[in-house]
Scaffold this motif. Structure first.
Motif, mmCIF file in Angstrom:
data_model
loop_
_atom_site.group_PDB
_atom_site.id
_atom_site.type_symbol
_atom_site.label_atom_id
_atom_site.label_comp_id
_atom_site.label_asym_id
_atom_site.label_seq_id
_atom_site.Cartn_x
_atom_site.Cartn_y
_atom_site.Cartn_z
ATOM 1 N N MET A 144 -13.103 6.582 -1.176
ATOM 2 C CA MET A 144 -13.010 5.549 -2.193
ATOM 3 C C MET A 144 -12.850 4.194 -1.534
ATOM 4 O O MET A 144 -11.983 4.001 -0.693
ATOM 5 C CB MET A 144 -11.804 5.809 -3.113
ATOM 6 N N SER A 145 -13.710 3.255 -1.885
ATOM 7 C CA SER A 145 -13.576 1.885 -1.398
ATOM 8 C C SER A 145 -12.642 1.101 -2.319
ATOM 9 O O SER A 145 -12.609 1.334 -3.532
ATOM 10 C CB SER A 145 -14.940 1.202 -1.338
ATOM 11 N N TYR A 146 -11.903 0.152 -1.747
ATOM 12 C CA TYR A 146 -10.992 -0.672 -2.530
ATOM 13 C C TYR A 146 -10.845 -2.025 -1.848
ATOM 14 O O TYR A 146 -11.087 -2.160 -0.644
ATOM 15 C CB TYR A 146 -9.630 0.015 -2.692
ATOM 16 N N PRO A 147 -10.466 -3.055 -2.601
ATOM 17 C CA PRO A 147 -10.396 -4.399 -2.032
ATOM 18 C C PRO A 147 -9.147 -4.602 -1.185
ATOM 19 O O PRO A 147 -8.113 -3.964 -1.381
ATOM 20 C CB PRO A 147 -10.371 -5.302 -3.271
ATOM 21 N N PHE A 148 -9.273 -5.539 -0.243
ATOM 22 C CA PHE A 148 -8.128 -5.965 0.559
ATOM 23 C C PHE A 148 -8.266 -7.460 0.836
ATOM 24 O O PHE A 148 -9.353 -8.034 0.714
ATOM 25 C CB PHE A 148 -8.055 -5.195 1.886
ATOM 26 N N LEU A 149 -7.153 -8.073 1.224
ATOM 27 C CA LEU A 149 -7.149 -9.428 1.764
ATOM 28 C C LEU A 149 -6.342 -9.419 3.043
ATOM 29 O O LEU A 149 -5.525 -8.502 3.278
ATOM 30 C CB LEU A 149 -6.545 -10.433 0.776
ATOM 31 N N LYS A 150 -6.566 -10.420 3.865
ATOM 32 C CA LYS A 150 -5.796 -10.580 5.098
ATOM 33 C C LYS A 150 -5.163 -11.961 5.090
ATOM 34 O O LYS A 150 -5.813 -12.959 4.746
ATOM 35 C CB LYS A 150 -6.718 -10.432 6.313
ATOM 36 N N GLY A 151 -3.866 -12.030 5.413
ATOM 37 C CA GLY A 151 -3.179 -13.309 5.430
ATOM 38 C C GLY A 151 -2.077 -13.318 6.467
ATOM 39 O O GLY A 151 -1.726 -12.272 7.038
ATOM 40 N N HIS A 152 -1.528 -14.498 6.719
ATOM 41 C CA HIS A 152 -0.418 -14.587 7.672
ATOM 42 C C HIS A 152 0.508 -15.738 7.315
ATOM 43 O O HIS A 152 0.118 -16.709 6.653
ATOM 44 C CB HIS A 152 -0.927 -14.746 9.107
ATOM 45 N N ASP B 97 -3.123 -4.122 -6.412
ATOM 46 C CA ASP B 97 -2.972 -2.858 -7.164
ATOM 47 C C ASP B 97 -2.117 -3.162 -8.386
ATOM 48 O O ASP B 97 -1.054 -2.571 -8.584
ATOM 49 C CB ASP B 97 -2.331 -1.803 -6.269
ATOM 50 N N HIS B 98 -2.583 -4.107 -9.201
ATOM 51 C CA HIS B 98 -1.746 -4.729 -10.218
ATOM 52 C C HIS B 98 -1.126 -3.730 -11.178
ATOM 53 O O HIS B 98 0.042 -3.875 -11.562
ATOM 54 C CB HIS B 98 -2.538 -5.793 -10.981
ATOM 55 N N ASP B 99 -1.873 -2.718 -11.583
ATOM 56 C CA ASP B 99 -1.313 -1.742 -12.526
ATOM 57 C C ASP B 99 -0.831 -0.466 -11.837
ATOM 58 O O ASP B 99 -0.446 0.495 -12.494
ATOM 59 C CB ASP B 99 -2.317 -1.404 -13.627
ATOM 60 N N GLY B 100 -0.864 -0.446 -10.505
ATOM 61 C CA GLY B 100 -0.365 0.698 -9.760
ATOM 62 C C GLY B 100 -1.259 1.914 -9.810
ATOM 63 O O GLY B 100 -0.828 3.007 -9.410
ATOM 64 N N SER B 101 -2.513 1.755 -10.219
ATOM 65 C CA SER B 101 -3.387 2.909 -10.397
ATOM 66 C C SER B 101 -4.239 3.224 -9.178
ATOM 67 O O SER B 101 -4.819 4.311 -9.088
ATOM 68 C CB SER B 101 -4.316 2.672 -11.596
ATOM 69 N N VAL B 102 -4.334 2.285 -8.224
ATOM 70 C CA VAL B 102 -5.258 2.479 -7.103
ATOM 71 C C VAL B 102 -4.600 3.209 -5.941
ATOM 72 O O VAL B 102 -5.154 4.162 -5.393
ATOM 73 C CB VAL B 102 -5.812 1.119 -6.623
ATOM 74 N N HIS B 103 -3.402 2.780 -5.575
ATOM 75 C CA HIS B 103 -2.813 3.272 -4.344
ATOM 76 C C HIS B 103 -1.602 4.178 -4.551
ATOM 77 O O HIS B 103 -1.249 4.951 -3.648
ATOM 78 C CB HIS B 103 -2.417 2.097 -3.440
ATOM 79 N N GLY B 104 -0.939 4.078 -5.692
ATOM 80 C CA GLY B 104 0.232 4.917 -5.907
ATOM 81 C C GLY B 104 1.258 4.707 -4.808
ATOM 82 O O GLY B 104 1.511 3.588 -4.369
ATOM 83 N N ASP B 105 1.835 5.801 -4.319
ATOM 84 C CA ASP B 105 2.795 5.723 -3.223
ATOM 85 C C ASP B 105 2.017 5.770 -1.914
ATOM 86 O O ASP B 105 1.457 6.799 -1.544
ATOM 87 C CB ASP B 105 3.788 6.889 -3.301
ATOM 88 N N LEU B 106 1.947 4.658 -1.219
ATOM 89 C CA LEU B 106 1.109 4.549 -0.029
ATOM 90 C C LEU B 106 1.507 5.585 1.021
ATOM 91 O O LEU B 106 2.670 5.704 1.387
ATOM 92 C CB LEU B 106 1.246 3.147 0.564
ATOM 93 N N ASP B 107 0.512 6.278 1.510
ATOM 94 C CA ASP B 107 0.741 7.252 2.569
ATOM 95 C C ASP B 107 0.945 6.532 3.898
ATOM 96 O O ASP B 107 0.171 5.633 4.250
ATOM 97 C CB ASP B 107 -0.464 8.190 2.663
ATOM 98 N N PRO B 108 1.976 6.883 4.687
ATOM 99 C CA PRO B 108 2.209 6.187 5.960
ATOM 100 C C PRO B 108 1.014 6.221 6.899
ATOM 101 O O PRO B 108 0.760 5.254 7.618
ATOM 102 C CB PRO B 108 3.405 6.940 6.550
#
Length: 263
Positions: free
Chosen positions: A1-9, A20-31
């Motif tokens: 599954m592809s999903y968006p990201f941004l990079k910042g510092h 993941d505004h509604d929490g539906s894409v990533h859930g509990d992120l796997d380490p």
């Protein structure tokens, strides 16, 4: 599954942002996925991952260190988090912004490229020690939402080997600790290098800069509202300890890239 990201510092402490505004894409992120995203050769690269979630009426910063472990708070990260919300038109930069974290709600204000964060009330918890093979330093134990050990040294140029694997009192810091080595540059002016638990040496640490300012102000018996300049390898932060016992951290935050990934 592809999903968006941004990079910042923020002062070159860099992060992968996952909307993941509604929490539906990533859930509990796997380490393992966090480690893959933060890998600087096989991934996007970063000191940590910021998942952007909306819950209970507030924006929530779900922060993970680059090794996949959870962290209570990230001072540079929350400025980048706020910059994302402003740049996406999700919040009004003319209004104070409340962001929920594992260390409670923080309030951000915006002034052009600079973001100020009310980091809350610091806890100065006495002396501790940090060590490397053959040397031990007295350090100040400061909690600013996550734990820090601040040690003053003679020369930051010698701190490189110290930052590879400093050890600490596990009874004092059962969940690990961020270690800052600090030198003085002038009145209300210090410079630091940092070893972050879960990430190793980074170019900057916002909570670490706050802890360093608190430790220096305690030694200096500085009056409240004195703004300290804290130089880090990636830039400069301004930190003030207010008369009402709050820490205000001011610094830049920049978004530099966006795309999609299937990591």
């Amino acid at each position: 599954m592809s999903y968006p990201f941004l990079k910042g510092h923020g002062t070159e402490n860099d992060f992968v942002l996952l909307p993941d505004h509604d929490g539906s894409v990533h859930g509990d992120l796997d380490p393992a996925r966090v480690r893959a995203l933060c890998d600087r050769r096989a991934g996007i690269g970063g000191d940590g991952v910021l998942r952007v979630v909306r819950r209970d009426g507030l924006w929530f910063m779900d922060y993970r260190n680059s090794d996949g472990s959870l962290s209570e708070m990230c001072g540079n990260g929350i400025r980048v988090f706020g910059r994302y919300l402003v740049d996406e038109g999700l919040v009004d930069p003319a209004e104070p912004l409340e962001v929920d974290t594992r260390d409670g709600v923080k309030v951000l204000t915006f002034d052009g490229d600079l973001v100020t964060v009310d980091m809350g009330t610091p806890k100065v918890l006495g002396e501790t020690e940090v060590s490397v093979p053959g040397r031990t330093w007295t350090a100040t134990h400061v909690d600013v939402g996550n734990p820090h050990a601040v040690a003053f040294v003679d020369d930051l140029a010698e701190a490189g080997p110290l930052l590879e694997a400093p050890t600490h009192d596990e009874a004092v810091y059962p969940d690990g600790v961020n270690v800052e080595f600090v030198v003085r540059r002038g009145a209300a002016h210090v410079a630091m290098r940092v070893h972050e638990r879960g990430s190793g040496e980074t170019r900057s640490c916002g909570t670490g800069a706050c802890a360093v300012m608190v430790a220096a102000a305690e030694v200096d018996a500085a009056s409240r509202d004195t703004a300290y300049r804290v130089d880090v390898p990636g830039g400069t932060l301004s930190i003030a300890w207010t008369a009402d016992d709050r820490i205000l951290m001011t610094g830049p935050a920049v978004l530099v890239a966006r795309g999609t990934t299937d990591l």
